[in-house]
Design an enzyme around this catalytic site. Structure first.
Site, short mmCIF file in Angstrom:
data_model
loop_
_atom_site.label_atom_id
_atom_site.label_comp_id
_atom_site.label_asym_id
_atom_site.label_seq_id
_atom_site.Cartn_x
_atom_site.Cartn_y
_atom_site.Cartn_z
CE LYS A 1 -3.94 1.92 2.64
NZ LYS A 1 -4.79 1.75 3.84
CB SER B 1 -8.17 3.51 2.72
OG SER B 1 -7.30 2.92 3.69
CB SER C 1 -8.37 0.62 5.62
OG SER C 1 -9.11 1.79 5.47
N1 GLN Z 1 -13.08 3.95 6.17
C1 GLN Z 1 -12.52 4.42 7.41
C2 GLN Z 1 -12.13 5.86 7.25
O1 GLN Z 1 -12.46 6.40 6.27
C3 GLN Z 1 -11.35 3.57 7.81
C4 GLN Z 1 -10.14 3.89 7.06
C5 GLN Z 1 -8.95 3.05 7.45
O2 GLN Z 1 -9.08 2.04 8.12
N2 GLN Z 1 -7.78 3.54 7.06
O3 GLN Z 1 -11.51 6.45 8.06
#
Ligand code: GLN
Length: 485
Positions: A75, A150, A174
Site C-alpha cells: 500500500k 482504503s 481498511s
Molecule cells: N473507512 C474508514 C475511514 O475512512 C477507515 C479507514 C482506514 O481504516 N484507514 O476512516
C-alpha cells in the site's frame, strides 16, 4: 492450498525461477491494469533485481525463507526508500522517501519481491478507494463496483492475481472491508504487534499494518514475517511471535470446546438480508466444526462510528499539520507571501475528504470543544473496550459480518459521506479496542459478489483467529473461486 507454499516448492525444486515468477506477475499487471488500476506505481526493475538475488541464493544452495521470490504489493502509505510514496495525495505526489518502513525492510530481508505500490484513498481516509487523487480502482468481481477501501488497491491486486499477497493498513476497517468486498483474507493485528515505523500516520492510536492473501495460510505466513518488536515505534509490543502458519490444523475437534460469540448488535437493521443469511450459515458451519455458539451483546458497539469520527479526525488533524509545503512534497507556485504559501499549498494539495477531516479534527480539539467532543469520545472508547473485555470472559472468538453490504457501484456513495462512513460500522469498534480481527470469504450474493465473515480475537490471539479461520476455510470452497477477468 497456500499459494506461497506452492510457489516456494516450485522454487526450491528449481521448477521455476524467481525471475520467471516475477515476470509472470509483471505481465499480469500489465494486462490487467487498464481495467483495474490497483497500482499507483509498478516497480518492475526493483522486483527483477530482488528476484535475481533470490535465484542466486537458490543456485548457491542456500536456504530461502517462504516469502523469498513471492510477488507482493505494498500500500502506497508505507515508505519505500528511493521509490515514490504518495499516500494517494497530490501533496506527496513527488515524495521519494529517504528511508525504508520497518515492514518493507523485513520483507526485503525475507526475499519478498515488491512488484509495486498500491492505490488507496488519500491518506487512507475512505471506504472505496475513490478518494485517491490519482485513479479509481475497480473491483475484480465487477469492474463497475468499488473494491472497498482504503486499501482497495492491495485487495484488488491480490484478488485478481496481480500479486500473491499484499500489505494494507487498517485504522477503522481498511484491510478487512476491502478483503470482504474482494473475496480474500485480510487481517488487522493487535495494536502494536506490527511496527508502524515508516507508515505514514493517519490516526496513530488506531493505525495498524496487516496482510492480505487469497488463503488464511498465506495471510498467516505474511503476518509472521512483519510482526515483532521495533524500538523505532514507541507503541510496539515486546512479545515473542509464534509461528502462526505452522500451527494451522484443519480440525477444531482436538482442542477443548471452542466458544464463539455472535455479536447480537451487528444483525438486523441496516444489514443486507443476503449478507445476514450468509453469515448466519457460516456460523452454523463453525458449529458443525465443533464450536459452541453463543449470542453475546456488546451494547456500546453502536457508538463506535461517532466515537471514531471524533478520535480519528482529531489525530489526523495533528498528523497532517506537517504537510505545509516547506519540508517535503507539493508546494504551490508563486504565492504572494508566506501565509498564502501555507494555505494555498494545503488547499491545492489535499482532496475534499482529507480537508473535511482536518476541519472536524481541528474543531473537536479546539479549546471550547475539547471536553465536549474529544474527551467524551475517549471515555466512550473505554466503554467499547470494556464491552469486548466482558465478551471475552465468556467466549474465545467473536463473529459478525465484516461489511453490511457487498461491493457497491462506484459513485454511489461519494456524494454522501455519512453513507460511506456506515460501511465501517462493524470494523471500527475493533480498532478502538486495539484487538486483532480478520475477514475471510464466506459466500457470494446472487450477483456473484463476495461476502466476508469477520472473526475478532482477544488481545494477541492472532494464533487462535488464524486457526479458526483456517478450519472454516478448509471446510468450504469459497476461497477457490476467482473473478473472471
Ligand atoms: N473507512 C474508514 C475511514 O475512512 C477507515 C479507514 C482506514 O481504516 N484507514 O476512516
Amino acid at each position: 492450498m497456500s499459494l506461497i507454499r506452492e510457489l516456494h516448492r516450485q522454487l526450491t525444486r528449481k521448477e521455476r525461477s524467481a525471475v520467471e515468477i516475477t515476470q509472470e506477475a509483471l505481465e499480469r499487471i500489465q494486462s490487467l491494469e487498464p481495467k483495474l488500476h490497483s497500482f499507483l506505481y509498478v516497480t518492475a526493475d526493483h522486483a527483477l533485481e530482488q528476484a535475481r538475488k533470490v535465484d542466486a541464493k537458490i543456485a548457491a544452495g542456500e536456504e530461502i525463507s517462504p516469502l523469498a521470490g513471492i510477488p507482493i504489493g505494498i500500500k502506497d502509505n508505507m515508505c519505500t526508500k528511493g521509490i515514490p510514496t504518495t499516500c494517494g495525495s497530490r501533496i506527496l505526489e513527488n515524495f521519494v522517501p529517504p528511508y525504508e518502513s520497518a515492514v518493507t525492510e523485513k520483507l526485503t530481508a525475507a526475499g519478498a519481491v515488491m512488484v509495486g505500490k498500491t492505490n488507496l484513498d488519500e491518506f487512507a481516509m475512505g471506504s472505496s478507494t475513490e478518494n485517491s487523487a490519482f485513479q479509481v480502482t475497480a473491483n475484480p468481481w465487477d469492474l463497475e463496483r468499488v473494491p472497498g477501501g482504503s486499501s482497495g488497491g492491495s485487495a484488488a491486486a491480490v484478488a485478481s492475481g496481480e500479486c500473491v499477497v499484499a500489505l494494507g493498513s487498517d485504522t477503522g476497517g481498511s484491510i478487512r472491508q476491502p478483503a470482504s468486498l474482494c473475496g480474500i483474507v485480510g487481517m488487522k493485528p493487535t495494536y502494536g504487534l506490527v511496527s508502524r515505523y515508516g507508515l505514514v500516520a493517519y490516526a496513530s492510536s488506531l493505525d495498524q499494518i496487516g496482510p492480505f492473501g487469497r488463503t488464511v495460510e498465506d495471510a498467516a505466513i505474511l503476518l509472521g514475517a512483519i510482526a515483532g518488536h521495533d524500538s523505532r515505534d514507541a507503541t510496539s509490543l515486546k512479545v515473542s511471535i509464534p509461528d502462526y502458519a505452522s500451527a494451522l490444523k484443519p480440525d477444531l475437534k482436538p482442542r477443548r470446546k471452542l466458544k464463539i460469540g455472535v455479536i447480537q448488535e451487528t444483525f438486523g437493521q441496516g444489514l443486507d438480508p443476503t449478507v445476514e443469511a450468509t453469515v448466519t450459515k457460516a456460523v452454523e458451519q463453525l458449529q458443525t466444526l465443533g464450536a459452541e455458539i453463543q449470542v453475546v451483546s456488546c451494547p456500546q458497539f453502536r457508538y463506535g462510528l461517532p466515537t471514531y469520527y471524533i478520535i480519528a479526525p482529531s489525530e489526523a488533524s495533528a498528523n497532517l499539520a506537517r504537510y505545509d509545503g516547506v519540508k517535503y512534497g507539493f508546494r504551490t507556485q508563486n504565492p504572494d507571501n508566506l501565509l498564502s504559501m501555507y494555505t494555498e499549498t494545503r488547499a491545492q494539495g489535499f482532496g475534499a475528504e482529507v480537508k473535511r477531516r482536518i476541519m472536524i479534527g481541528t474543531y473537536t480539539l479546539s479549546a471550547g470543544y475539547y471536553d465536549a467532543y474529544y474527551l467524551k469520545a475517549q471515555k466512550v472508547r473505554t466503554l467499547i473496550k470494556q464491552d469486548f473485555e466482558q465478551a471475552f470472559e465468556k467466549v474465545d472468538i467473536l463473529v459478525c459480518p465484516t461489511s453490511p453490504t457487498t461491493a457497491f457501484k462506484a459513485g454511489d456513495k461519494t456524494a454522501d459521506p455519512l453513507s460511506m462512513y456506515l460501511n465501517d460500522l462493524m470494523t471500527i469498534p475493533v480498532n478502538l479496542a486495539g484487538l486483532p480481527a480478520l475477514s475471510l470469504p464466506c459466500g457470494f450474493d446472487d450477483q456473484g459478489l463476495p461476502i466476508g465473515l469477520q472473526l475478532i480475537g482477544n488481545v494477541l490471539r492472532e494464533d487462535l483467529l488464524l486457526e479458526v479461520a483456517y478450519c472454516y476455510e478448509q471446510s468450504t470452497s469459497w476461497h477457490q473461486r476467482s473473478p473472471q477477468l
